[in-house]
Design a protein around this motif. Structure first.
Motif, PDB file in Angstrom:
ATOM      1  N   ASN A 146       8.535  10.427  -5.096  1.00 47.68           N
ATOM      2  CA  ASN A 146       6.513   9.902  -4.703  1.00 47.68           C
ATOM      3  C   ASN A 146       5.960  10.517  -4.723  1.00 47.68           C
ATOM      4  OD1 ASN A 146       6.481   7.744  -1.929  1.00 47.68           O
ATOM      5  ND2 ASN A 146       9.010   9.028  -1.995  1.00 47.68           N
TER       6      ASN A 146
ATOM      7  N   PRO B 261       5.832   9.866   7.703  1.00 48.51           N
ATOM      8  CA  PRO B 261       7.722   9.291   7.490  1.00 48.51           C
ATOM      9  C   PRO B 261       7.674   9.260   6.164  1.00 48.51           C
ATOM     10  CG  PRO B 261       5.692   7.131   6.801  1.00 48.51           C
ATOM     11  CD  PRO B 261       5.192   8.417   7.257  1.00 48.51           C
ATOM     12  N   ILE B 262       6.837   9.468   4.940  1.00 49.01           N
ATOM     13  CA  ILE B 262       7.879   9.818   3.372  1.00 49.01           C
ATOM     14  C   ILE B 262       8.460  10.498   3.489  1.00 49.01           C
ATOM     15  CG2 ILE B 262       7.103  10.570   1.258  1.00 49.01           C
ATOM     16  CD1 ILE B 262       5.055   9.159   1.061  1.00 49.01           C
TER      17      ILE B 262
ATOM     18  N   ASP C 237       2.217  -5.599   7.195  1.00 47.62           N
ATOM     19  CA  ASP C 237       2.076  -5.014   6.949  1.00 47.62           C
ATOM     20  C   ASP C 237       2.068  -4.283   5.219  1.00 47.62           C
ATOM     21  OD1 ASP C 237       4.528  -2.979   9.533  1.00 47.62           O
ATOM     22  OD2 ASP C 237       2.579  -3.544   8.843  1.00 47.62           O
TER      23      ASP C 237
ATOM     24  N   PRO D  53       6.961   5.231   2.224  1.00 50.42           N
ATOM     25  CA  PRO D  53       7.717   5.856   0.631  1.00 50.42           C
ATOM     26  C   PRO D  53       8.033   4.465  -0.286  1.00 50.42           C
ATOM     27  CG  PRO D  53       9.229   6.504   2.395  1.00 50.42           C
ATOM     28  CD  PRO D  53       8.017   5.094   3.226  1.00 50.42           C
TER      29      PRO D  53
ATOM     30  N   MET E 210      -7.246   7.875   7.796  1.00 51.82           N
ATOM     31  CA  MET E 210      -6.580   8.953   7.950  1.00 51.82           C
ATOM     32  C   MET E 210      -5.081   8.722   7.933  1.00 51.82           C
ATOM     33  SD  MET E 210      -8.753   9.428   5.617  1.00 51.82           S
ATOM     34  CE  MET E 210      -7.118  10.645   4.645  1.00 51.82           C
TER      35      MET E 210
ATOM     36  N   VAL F 104      -3.683   0.223   0.865  1.00 53.21           N
ATOM     37  CA  VAL F 104      -3.565   2.079   0.745  1.00 53.21           C
ATOM     38  C   VAL F 104      -2.916   2.410  -0.478  1.00 53.21           C
ATOM     39  CG1 VAL F 104      -2.950   3.925   2.061  1.00 53.21           C
ATOM     40  CG2 VAL F 104      -3.104   1.996   3.099  1.00 53.21           C
ATOM     41  N   ARG F 105      -2.037   2.382  -1.006  1.00 53.25           N
ATOM     42  CA  ARG F 105      -1.973   2.784  -2.484  1.00 53.25           C
ATOM     43  C   ARG F 105      -3.124   2.349  -3.410  1.00 53.25           C
ATOM     44  NH1 ARG F 105       4.536   1.265  -3.223  1.00 53.25           N
ATOM     45  NH2 ARG F 105       5.442   1.582  -0.901  1.00 53.25           N
TER      46      ARG F 105
ATOM     47  N   PRO G 122      12.423   5.512  -4.994  1.00 52.85           N
ATOM     48  CA  PRO G 122      12.720   5.800  -6.263  1.00 52.85           C
ATOM     49  C   PRO G 122      14.197   4.006  -6.825  1.00 52.85           C
ATOM     50  CG  PRO G 122      13.842   7.222  -4.943  1.00 52.85           C
ATOM     51  CD  PRO G 122      13.152   6.051  -3.477  1.00 52.85           C
TER      52      PRO G 122
ATOM     53  N   LYS H 219      13.865  12.098  -3.948  1.00 52.43           N
ATOM     54  CA  LYS H 219      12.780  10.889  -3.186  1.00 52.43           C
ATOM     55  C   LYS H 219      11.964  11.414  -2.604  1.00 52.43           C
ATOM     56  CE  LYS H 219      13.402   6.817   0.158  1.00 52.43           C
ATOM     57  NZ  LYS H 219      13.719   6.840   1.462  1.00 52.43           N
TER      58      LYS H 219
ATOM     59  N   ARG I  50      -0.823  -3.676   3.391  1.00 51.51           N
ATOM     60  CA  ARG I  50      -2.289  -2.722   3.798  1.00 51.51           C
ATOM     61  C   ARG I  50      -1.713  -1.937   3.112  1.00 51.51           C
ATOM     62  NH1 ARG I  50      -1.472   0.062  10.366  1.00 51.51           N
ATOM     63  NH2 ARG I  50       0.280   0.182   9.632  1.00 51.51           N
ATOM     64  N   GLU I  51       0.202  -1.887   2.745  1.00 49.62           N
ATOM     65  CA  GLU I  51       0.466  -1.379   2.194  1.00 49.62           C
ATOM     66  C   GLU I  51       0.201  -0.495   0.965  1.00 49.62           C
ATOM     67  OE1 GLU I  51       3.166   2.076   3.395  1.00 49.62           O
ATOM     68  OE2 GLU I  51       2.623   2.486   1.601  1.00 49.62           O
TER      69      GLU I  51
ATOM     70  N   GLU J 114      -1.749   7.906   5.537  1.00 52.53           N
ATOM     71  CA  GLU J 114      -0.584   9.496   6.691  1.00 52.53           C
ATOM     72  C   GLU J 114       0.855   7.948   6.751  1.00 52.53           C
ATOM     73  OE1 GLU J 114      -2.038  11.267   9.627  1.00 52.53           O
ATOM     74  OE2 GLU J 114      -2.835  12.750   7.875  1.00 52.53           O
TER      75      GLU J 114
ATOM     76  N   ARG K  81     -11.891  12.117   1.340  1.00 47.33           N
ATOM     77  CA  ARG K  81     -12.184  11.437   2.775  1.00 47.33           C
ATOM     78  C   ARG K  81     -13.383  10.136   2.109  1.00 47.33           C
ATOM     79  NH1 ARG K  81      -9.978  15.768   7.470  1.00 47.33           N
ATOM     80  NH2 ARG K  81      -7.762  15.681   6.949  1.00 47.33           N
TER      81      ARG K  81
ATOM     82  N   HIS L 139      -2.507  15.037   3.490  1.00 46.63           N
ATOM     83  CA  HIS L 139      -1.707  14.105   3.980  1.00 46.63           C
ATOM     84  C   HIS L 139      -0.568  13.303   3.884  1.00 46.63           C
ATOM     85  CE1 HIS L 139      -6.105  13.299   6.035  1.00 46.63           C
ATOM     86  NE2 HIS L 139      -6.047  13.415   5.114  1.00 46.63           N
ATOM     87  N   LEU L 140       0.017  13.358   3.204  1.00 49.22           N
ATOM     88  CA  LEU L 140       1.644  12.794   2.964  1.00 49.22           C
ATOM     89  C   LEU L 140       2.531  13.584   2.891  1.00 49.22           C
ATOM     90  CD1 LEU L 140       0.384   9.306   0.454  1.00 49.22           C
ATOM     91  CD2 LEU L 140       0.960   9.799   2.489  1.00 49.22           C
TER      92      LEU L 140
ATOM     93  N   ARG M 259       4.559  13.064  12.034  1.00 49.53           N
ATOM     94  CA  ARG M 259       3.355  12.263  11.640  1.00 49.53           C
ATOM     95  C   ARG M 259       3.495  11.480  10.135  1.00 49.53           C
ATOM     96  NH1 ARG M 259      -1.457  15.075   8.991  1.00 49.53           N
ATOM     97  NH2 ARG M 259       0.020  15.955   7.696  1.00 49.53           N
TER      98      ARG M 259
END
Lengths: 159, 231
Positions: free
Chosen positions: B75, B14-15, B165, A55, A47, B172-173, A58, B71, B168-169, A51, B219, B191-192, B12
């Protein structure tokens, strides 16, 4: 509680979806079982990865599209003070109700007066009181004179 | 026009961590020191002032609000509907609707809560018209401008293959977009976006128990999909 049960319920436990008794049972087992504790830790790390997802940027120019649409003349009219006033139904209704009440009062006031009936003059004792008050107030700066201005304009009683 | 703003950032997530003139940290468990509380009030004041000016038709003030929040809105939209092309259009729809109906917002301090509600409603309406993409982890995805993604790393290869990275990104998406809508929205909001379960329940008009259950199921699925990539 056995490891097999804990493994099935570990996501529910982490999400706070278990009843008090079940959650206590899970906690007690995890505290005494390194394998299940590692599984819970692994879920936490998964998790955390979610998290930390970055981002999504856009595209450029989003504002231009918004700007063009909100500056459309029709939209502008709705946002003008006049348009805004009547956009709010509550305000419009209140105004309408107020107009009706005032109009009703005026109409009622006019219709309740008969043409041949003049407004009756106050009692002589009252007039004496008022004239006396006027005299006493003559040396006052302003307030009393204003408040009695209308009565003072009434014709004097005949002696 | 407001010439500066202070933005809360989550330690926690970053978005929602944007580049502000001043940054105020908010501890995730909700505890704050006195200085943070004073700055939080300043954050609210700035939003309130911008909202009030927007209500008078001040487009500059609304642009400021747009700059602060577009932004995050983008997202939420992009992750909810799973399509970055449609996400741009829907993001614009969100802000146009907000501008058109902002006079109905009585509690100006609640602007962002309201903005988020408008965002989820627009996404829900869009997905009702167009079924959501539920991508499997194996499917390729069309990004903006028709560019296709390269394939995801092989989960059988183990955690060392996720050292990039970028990989991984993408993984996850894809894992999030492969969830059903009900699970996806709870994961995104909790979570986001950092919302707690109680606020998500209010936002979606759903009982808290249901939200917790959906979060648990989500989860479970993410554990299954991302577990091979974690030691």
């Amino acid at each position: 509680m056995k490891c097999h049960d804990v493994e099935k319920l570990i996501s529910d436990y982490s999400a706070g979806a278990l009843s008090g008794r079940m959650a206590r049972g899970m906690r007690e087992h995890i505290e005494s079982c390194p394998s299940c504790a590692r599984e819970l830790d692994r879920l936490s790390r998964i998790m955390s990865i979610v998290e930390q997802s970055k981002p999504i940027e856009p595209p450029d120019g989003l504002w231009n599209g918004v700007y063009n649409r909100i500056t459309d003349p029709e939209v502008q009219r709705r946002h003008s003070r006049f348009g805004r006033f009547f956009e709010r139904p509550r305000r419009a209704l209140s105004l309408g109700a107020a107009i009706i009440v005032v109009a009703g009062s005026v109409i009622f006031g006019i219709s309740s007066r008969t043409p041949q009936k003049e407004a009756s003059l106050p009692e002589p004792a009252t007039m004496e009181y008022v004239r006396g008050h006027l005299t006493a107030a003559s040396s006052d700066a302003f307030a009393d004179r204003v408040s009695l201005g209308v009565i003072a304009a009434m014709p004097p009683e005949k002696e | 026009m407001v010439s500066q703003y202070i933005v809360k950032c989550s330690q926690r997530n970053p978005i929602i961590n944007m580049e502000p003139i001043n940054t105020v940290g908010v501890v995730q468990d909700g505890s704050k020191n006195e200085k943070d509380s004073i700055n939080d009030k300043h954050v609210e004041l700035v939003d309130v002032e911008l909202v009030r000016r927007t209500k008078t038709g001040d487009i500059g003030a609304f642009e400021e609000l747009f700059n602060r929040y577009h932004k995050r809105v983008y997202n939420i939209v992009a992750r909810l509907i799973g399509d970055e092309n449609d996400a741009a259009d829907l993001t614009q729809d969100v802000f146009v609707r907000v501008f058109n109906s902002i006079n109905g917002l009585r509690v100006e301090e609640a602007f962002f809560t309201w903005l988020r509600a408008v965002t989820t409603n627009i996404c829900r309406d869009f997905l009702r018209r167009k079924p959501p993409r539920m991508d499997s982890l194996d499917a390729t995805v069309q990004l903006r401008d028709g560019e296709a993604e390269k394939p995801l790393p092989d989960p059988q290869a183990g955690p060392e293959k996720l050292f990039l990275d970028e990989d991984r990104e993408r993984t996850v998406r894809k894992a999030i977009s492969s969830l059903s809508y009900d699970y996806r929205i709870v994961v995104i909001m909790h979570h986001l976006e950092g919302m707690d379960v109680k606020d998500i329940a209010k936002l979606l008009g759903t009982p808290i128990g249901t939200i917790k259950s959906r979060l648990a199921r989500a989860r479970d699925e993410l554990r299954r999909k991302l577990g091979p990539f974690v030691e």
